[in-house]
Design an enzyme around this catalytic site. Structure first.
Site, PDB file in Angstrom:
ATOM      1  N   HIS A  96       0.816  -1.210   0.000  1.00  0.00           N
ATOM      2  CA  HIS A  96       0.000   0.000   0.000  1.00  0.00           C
ATOM      3  C   HIS A  96       0.850   1.261   0.000  1.00  0.00           C
ATOM      4  O   HIS A  96       0.439   2.286  -0.514  1.00  0.00           O
ATOM      5  CB  HIS A  96      -1.004  -0.028   1.143  1.00  0.00           C
ATOM      6  CG  HIS A  96      -2.161  -0.915   0.799  1.00  0.00           C
ATOM      7  ND1 HIS A  96      -2.235  -2.213   1.209  1.00  0.00           N
ATOM      8  CD2 HIS A  96      -3.224  -0.703  -0.009  1.00  0.00           C
ATOM      9  CE1 HIS A  96      -3.308  -2.764   0.685  1.00  0.00           C
ATOM     10  NE2 HIS A  96      -3.933  -1.877  -0.053  1.00  0.00           N
ATOM     11  N   ARG A 112     -11.010   3.316  -2.536  1.00  0.00           N
ATOM     12  CA  ARG A 112     -10.657   2.538  -1.337  1.00  0.00           C
ATOM     13  C   ARG A 112     -11.086   3.360  -0.120  1.00  0.00           C
ATOM     14  O   ARG A 112     -10.413   4.331   0.232  1.00  0.00           O
ATOM     15  CB  ARG A 112      -9.147   2.321  -1.269  1.00  0.00           C
ATOM     16  CG  ARG A 112      -8.574   1.387  -2.294  1.00  0.00           C
ATOM     17  CD  ARG A 112      -7.080   1.213  -2.036  1.00  0.00           C
ATOM     18  NE  ARG A 112      -6.498   0.132  -2.806  1.00  0.00           N
ATOM     19  CZ  ARG A 112      -5.860   0.293  -3.966  1.00  0.00           C
ATOM     20  NH1 ARG A 112      -5.709   1.488  -4.501  1.00  0.00           N
ATOM     21  NH2 ARG A 112      -5.352  -0.753  -4.597  1.00  0.00           N
ATOM     22  N   ARG A 159     -15.730   0.959  -2.930  1.00  0.00           N
ATOM     23  CA  ARG A 159     -15.471  -0.340  -2.320  1.00  0.00           C
ATOM     24  C   ARG A 159     -15.704  -0.232  -0.822  1.00  0.00           C
ATOM     25  O   ARG A 159     -15.212   0.701  -0.177  1.00  0.00           O
ATOM     26  CB  ARG A 159     -14.033  -0.798  -2.585  1.00  0.00           C
ATOM     27  CG  ARG A 159     -13.801  -2.217  -2.070  1.00  0.00           C
ATOM     28  CD  ARG A 159     -12.429  -2.719  -2.376  1.00  0.00           C
ATOM     29  NE  ARG A 159     -11.422  -2.032  -1.583  1.00  0.00           N
ATOM     30  CZ  ARG A 159     -10.125  -2.237  -1.716  1.00  0.00           C
ATOM     31  NH1 ARG A 159      -9.685  -3.075  -2.626  1.00  0.00           N
ATOM     32  NH2 ARG A 159      -9.254  -1.599  -0.954  1.00  0.00           N
ATOM     33  N   GLU A 169     -10.391 -11.508  -5.978  1.00  0.00           N
ATOM     34  CA  GLU A 169      -9.010 -11.388  -5.495  1.00  0.00           C
ATOM     35  C   GLU A 169      -8.608 -12.559  -4.603  1.00  0.00           C
ATOM     36  O   GLU A 169      -7.511 -12.590  -4.068  1.00  0.00           O
ATOM     37  CB  GLU A 169      -8.803 -10.046  -4.778  1.00  0.00           C
ATOM     38  CG  GLU A 169      -9.763  -9.732  -3.654  1.00  0.00           C
ATOM     39  CD  GLU A 169      -9.557  -8.344  -3.048  1.00  0.00           C
ATOM     40  OE1 GLU A 169      -8.511  -7.713  -3.298  1.00  0.00           O
ATOM     41  OE2 GLU A 169     -10.448  -7.904  -2.295  1.00  0.00           O
ATOM     42  N   ASP A 178      -4.080  -8.648  -4.564  1.00  0.00           N
ATOM     43  CA  ASP A 178      -4.335  -9.739  -3.624  1.00  0.00           C
ATOM     44  C   ASP A 178      -4.436 -11.081  -4.332  1.00  0.00           C
ATOM     45  O   ASP A 178      -4.060 -12.102  -3.756  1.00  0.00           O
ATOM     46  CB  ASP A 178      -5.611  -9.464  -2.819  1.00  0.00           C
ATOM     47  CG  ASP A 178      -5.322  -8.532  -1.654  1.00  0.00           C
ATOM     48  OD1 ASP A 178      -4.308  -8.764  -0.962  1.00  0.00           O
ATOM     49  OD2 ASP A 178      -6.078  -7.570  -1.444  1.00  0.00           O
ATOM     50  N   ARG A 223       2.477  -9.684  -0.015  1.00  0.00           N
ATOM     51  CA  ARG A 223       2.769  -8.570  -0.910  1.00  0.00           C
ATOM     52  C   ARG A 223       3.621  -7.491  -0.274  1.00  0.00           C
ATOM     53  O   ARG A 223       4.094  -6.587  -0.944  1.00  0.00           O
ATOM     54  CB  ARG A 223       1.473  -7.989  -1.501  1.00  0.00           C
ATOM     55  CG  ARG A 223       0.498  -7.460  -0.494  1.00  0.00           C
ATOM     56  CD  ARG A 223      -0.888  -7.269  -1.112  1.00  0.00           C
ATOM     57  NE  ARG A 223      -1.136  -5.891  -1.490  1.00  0.00           N
ATOM     58  CZ  ARG A 223      -2.333  -5.405  -1.750  1.00  0.00           C
ATOM     59  NH1 ARG A 223      -3.400  -6.175  -1.698  1.00  0.00           N
ATOM     60  NH2 ARG A 223      -2.502  -4.153  -2.077  1.00  0.00           N
ATOM     61  N   CYS A 263      -9.014  -3.618 -11.279  1.00  0.00           N
ATOM     62  CA  CYS A 263      -8.578  -2.426 -10.546  1.00  0.00           C
ATOM     63  C   CYS A 263      -7.289  -2.664  -9.768  1.00  0.00           C
ATOM     64  O   CYS A 263      -6.838  -1.821  -9.019  1.00  0.00           O
ATOM     65  CB  CYS A 263      -9.684  -1.932  -9.610  1.00  0.00           C
ATOM     66  SG  CYS A 263     -10.106  -3.128  -8.334  1.00  0.00           S
TER      67      CYS A 263
HETATM   68  C1  PEP Z   1      -6.187  -5.623  -5.162  1.00  0.00           C
HETATM   69  O1  PEP Z   1      -6.055  -6.446  -4.257  1.00  0.00           O
HETATM   70  O2  PEP Z   1      -5.759  -5.800  -6.319  1.00  0.00           O
HETATM   71  C2  PEP Z   1      -6.864  -4.343  -4.904  1.00  0.00           C
HETATM   72  C3  PEP Z   1      -7.155  -3.520  -5.875  1.00  0.00           C
HETATM   73  O3  PEP Z   1      -7.159  -4.028  -3.613  1.00  0.00           O
HETATM   74  P1  PEP Z   1      -6.113  -3.526  -2.512  1.00  0.00           P
HETATM   75  O4  PEP Z   1      -4.828  -3.223  -3.235  1.00  0.00           O
HETATM   76  O5  PEP Z   1      -6.713  -2.337  -1.866  1.00  0.00           O
HETATM   77  O6  PEP Z   1      -6.018  -4.706  -1.604  1.00  0.00           O
HETATM   78 MG    MG Z   2      -7.245  -6.256  -2.461  1.00  0.00          MG
END
Ligand code: PEP
Ligand code: MG
Length: 589
Positions: free
Chosen positions: A198, A305, A341, A440, A464, A474, A511
């Site tokens: 993130h 988000r 979301r 995901e 994810d 990740r 996304c």
């Molecule tokens: C993902 O997991 O690809 C996603 C878009 O959500 P986040 O990155 O917020 O987990």
């Molecule tokens: Mg995600």
């Protein structure tokens, strides 16, 4: 090992947010706990500063004694480490040297301590004896205890940095990253994290160049070191030579020109050369970012988000607060769609208020929809806010981390309850919104045909999906090398999801971060995604690439891609067929 050319040192990390910046380093040390600034102590105040240091050491000793005393008898044999730490607190090499540094260099105690610590650490590092090497960890620990008392344990407030610097830190939490003031921070370098962390995502959204996963960053880079940060290649060049500097200045200029060129056309819809229009949308974390989606020519918001409104605060936001934020975004984008979301907290985004963050394996824990279904009141507050805001434009509701049908059914039931609450309260709302799910989790891919019966759209979250299907944390740099969107397993999972969605007559979007890198676009077009959503700043480059491709070509190309056995084979194929499709690669040198 860093490469060395004269004084110049190149450290390699992961280019997590494009852009190049040149400037001085500002270290936020030790996993982001302390800011250590250097300041001059006049002669007369030296005794006071020395006293301050001694008091901090005394306090640290008392704290350790208290811990030893409270240790139950059966664990007593382990307290020898703490006894050793007490001795270390007064060690000549450590305690004595810090006092000496304050006295001789007229610097504050924190700075002196930090300097002594870093000298000791480098001494230990050069030792071949692994036992002795390990002892350097004890010294760090002891120094932390003193530092806590000197500065008071404070969470870093990134917002307080008041000079134009490149931030160098062990890690930044999403909450810290969102405090970054754009006009102060030129770029940042972290030890932890990768492209899909993130921290990386926020860096891209804020358009701050970032290199993450630089293992040695906080050890090798010192405060005020002059450096170049190259967010395209993931290189950090310390003490650059004049030639390197000139070369990078030239690159910065070329990139600015190229960016301006593709931005000029980015307000126009993206149609392939054979006429298929692809929706290119923006991902946002904070309501204010909607402006950059408009600016960069986004066709809507493909992912809002919402969890960031819950971070950096001790309590939960109210329905009205949320309603106001959503309404703001929706009104600006109307009539273009805004995909909201629902809350995706825990995992790597713990809130102070959730109080449930203490999980051994948060990514596999009470995260996202699981958390919301466990806390229906918190979830319904958000759902009511969304339904109310939906009166003002084009809203889609997106449920994160769905792994089975029961979660969809329960979420829909709560949505109906939320609508009922609003009806009873006499408030206006719009229940007639599209409901979609994130794809995901691998089980959602496998069950896509069943899930599709209950929702209006899919949105593939590759960040994810890669983490969960390839078993790669990740945020963990040790396994970042495995994190590859071209892993054939991922391509096949996306293909399966798209095929099922088309079969069931629902649109399928993407996304995850995969959608925002121009190099992936030929494959994504070939796969048949209806909409791509990304960090706003990637929109112009992605639109630009789409215009240069034909769907027919990409479909044929996909056939070859699907025959490949490894990520490396697919990468080769993409490179051979499309050459340099990414502006990031053009400017990589
Ligand atoms: C993902 O997991 O690809 C996603 C878009 O959500 P986040 O990155 O917020 O987990
Ligand atoms: Mg995600």
């Amino acid at each position: 090992m860093p490469k060395t050319a004269s004084k110049e040192i190149t450290l390699q990390g992961i280019g997590a947010s494009p852009g190049i910046c040149i400037g001085k380093a500002y270290l936020v040390d030790r996993e982001g706990i302390y800011f250590v600034d250097k300041y001059h102590i006049p002669d007369l105040q030296i005794p006071e500063e020395i006293k301050r240091f001694k008091v901090a050491v005394k306090k640290a000793t008392d704290e350790l004694r208290a811990v030893i005393e409270k240790t139950p008898d059966e664990l007593r044999q382990h307290t020898y480490i703490l006894e050793a730490h007490i001795v270390l607190l007064k060690d000549k090499m450590f305690y004595g040297k810090t006092l000496e540094t304050i006295q001789n260099e007229h610097v504050n105690a924190e700075w002196a301590l930090k300097k002594v610590l870093s000298n000791i650490k480098s001494m230990f590092r050069n030792m071949s004896d692994s036992y002795l090497k390990e002892r350097s960890a004890d010294i760090v620990h002891v120094s932390d205890l003193i530092m806590n008392n000197l500065v008071g344990i404070q969470q870093v407030n990134i917002g307080n940095i008041d000079k134009r610097v490149i931030l160098v830190t062990h890690d930044l939490s999403p909450a810290q990253t969102s405090q970054i003031q754009l006009e102060k921070i030129k770029g940042f370098i972290t030890v932890r994290g990768g492209k899909a962390s993130h921290t990386g995502i926020i860096a891209r959204t804020l358009e701050i160049p970032a290199v993450l996963g630089v293992d040695a960053a906080t050890r090798i880079i010192k405060n005020d070191d002059y450096l170049i940060l190259d967010g395209y290649t993931g290189s950090v060049i310390l003490h650059p030579s004049d030639r390197t500097l000139a070369d990078y200045e030239e690159r910065i200029m070329r990139f600015a020109e190229h960016k301006a060129e593709i931005r000029r056309e980015s307000q126009i819809l993206a149609k392939t050369a054979d006429g298929l229009q692809i929706q290119v949308m923006g991902n946002i974390e904070l309501p204010e970012e909607v402006a950059s989606v408009v600016d960069y020519g986004g066709d809507g918001i493909g992912l809002y988000r919402t969890e960031f409104q819950y971070l950096s605060r001790p309590d939960f936001p109210t329905e009205f607060e949320l309603f106001e934020k959503y309404k703001y975004v929706i009104e600006i984008m109307a009539p273009k769609p805004v995909t909201i979301r629902t809350l995706d907290i825990n995992g790597d985004k713990a809130t102070a208020a959730s109080g449930d963050a203490d999980e051994i394996n948060p990514a596999l824990g009470l995260r996202a929809i699981r958390y919301c279904l466990k806390k229906p009141e918190i979830f319904k507050t958000q759902l009511r806010a969304i339904l109310r805001a939906a009166v003002f434009g084009n809203v889609r509701l997106l449920l994160p981390m769905i792994s089975c049908i029961d979660e969809i059914l329960e979420a829909k039931r709560l949505l109906d309850e939320a609508a009922d609450d609003l009806k009873k309260a006499g408030l206006s709302y719009n229940r007639d919104i599209k409901i979609g799910i994130m794809i995901e989790v691998p089980s959602a891919v496998i069950m896509a045909d069943v899930l599709a019966e209950y929702v209006d759209f899919f949105s593939i979250g590759t960040n994810d999906l890669i983490q969960y299907s390839l078993a790669i944390d990740r945020e963990n740099i040790q396994v970042a090398y495995l994190y590859n969107v071209f892993n054939p397993a991922i391509i096949r999972m996306i293909r399966h999801t798209v095929t099922v969605a088309k079969d069931k007559g629902i649109p399928v979007f993407m996304c995850g971060e995969m959608a925002g890198d121009p190099i992936n676009i030929p494959i994504l077009l070939g796969l048949g995604l209806d909409e791509l959503s990304m960090n706003p700043q990637s929109i112009p480059a992605v639109k630009n690439i789409i215009r240069s491709l034909t769907v027919e070509d990409t479909r044929l190309f996909l056939r070859d891609v699907l025959k490949q056995k490894s990520a490396a084979d697919i990468t080769d194929l993409v490179q051979k067929k499309y050459g340099i499709v990414s502006p990031e690669k053009i400017f990589a040198g």
